[in-house]
Design an enzyme around this catalytic site. Structure first.
Site, PDB file in Angstrom:
ATOM      1  N   GLU A  74       0.720  -1.239  -0.072  1.00 27.49           N
ATOM      2  CA  GLU A  74       0.296   0.048  -0.318  1.00 27.49           C
ATOM      3  C   GLU A  74       0.767   1.488  -0.391  1.00 27.49           C
ATOM      4  OE1 GLU A  74      -4.052   2.088   1.524  1.00 27.49           O
ATOM      5  OE2 GLU A  74      -3.300  -0.102   2.632  1.00 27.49           O
ATOM      6  N   THR A  75       1.751   1.224   0.796  1.00 28.05           N
ATOM      7  CA  THR A  75       2.855   2.113   0.278  1.00 28.05           C
ATOM      8  C   THR A  75       3.696   2.814  -0.444  1.00 28.05           C
ATOM      9  OG1 THR A  75       3.790   1.824   2.842  1.00 28.05           O
ATOM     10  CG2 THR A  75       5.109   3.265   1.430  1.00 28.05           C
TER      11      THR A  75
END
Length: 144
Positions: free
Chosen positions: A64-65
């Site tokens: 997700e980062t």
């Protein structure tokens, strides 16, 4: 041809992660290519699950980062922002130690959504996790 509307260096992107979960678990952006964002995460006590393997949630945090930073770079921050809408991940290989590297590449860059594929590999280049992240593109005032 680059897909980015913002020209940031990995160091500038990493500076945005100070005092966040990304810093706490050691996620670092290492490379921004013409159409991908790459980053690393250590496999150690911070990212282990009780069996001593890389925690699936840590892999999802890395995915997700990377996808979120990539999505952000494709947008004009004065006009738009990207926020997570959905993420899934398949964990295909366990890792006990070392560094994993994730690479985010766009599958779809639309006006209201983006879809990113994030491949996470071990130090031998073997697939550890494959993830798909869907981002909603919203007016930047909505996150201010």
């Amino acid at each position: 041809m680059p897909i980015w509307k913002q020209q940031l260096t990995p160091d500038a992107v990493n500076a945005l992660s100070r005092n966040t979960m990304m810093q706490a678990i050691g996620i670092r952006i290492s490379e921004i290519g013409d159409d991908y964002v790459r980053g690393t995460m250590p496999v150690d006590a911070r990212t282990h699950q009780p069996y001593g393997l890389l925690h699936g949630g840590a892999s999802v945090a890395l995915a997700e980062t990377l996808g979120s930073f990539a999505a952000m770079l494709t947008l004009d921050p004065a006009v738009e922002a990207a926020v997570g809408l959905d993420i899934n991940a398949n964990h295909v290989r366990g890792v006990k130690s070392g560094i994993v590297t994730g690479t985010a590449r766009a599958l779809h860059l639309g006006r209201s959504t983006q879809v990113w594929e994030i491949r996470i590999e071990d130090e031998q280049g073997k697939l550890v996790c494959i993830s798909r992240l869907t981002m909603a593109v919203i007016p930047s005032q909505a996150v201010a």
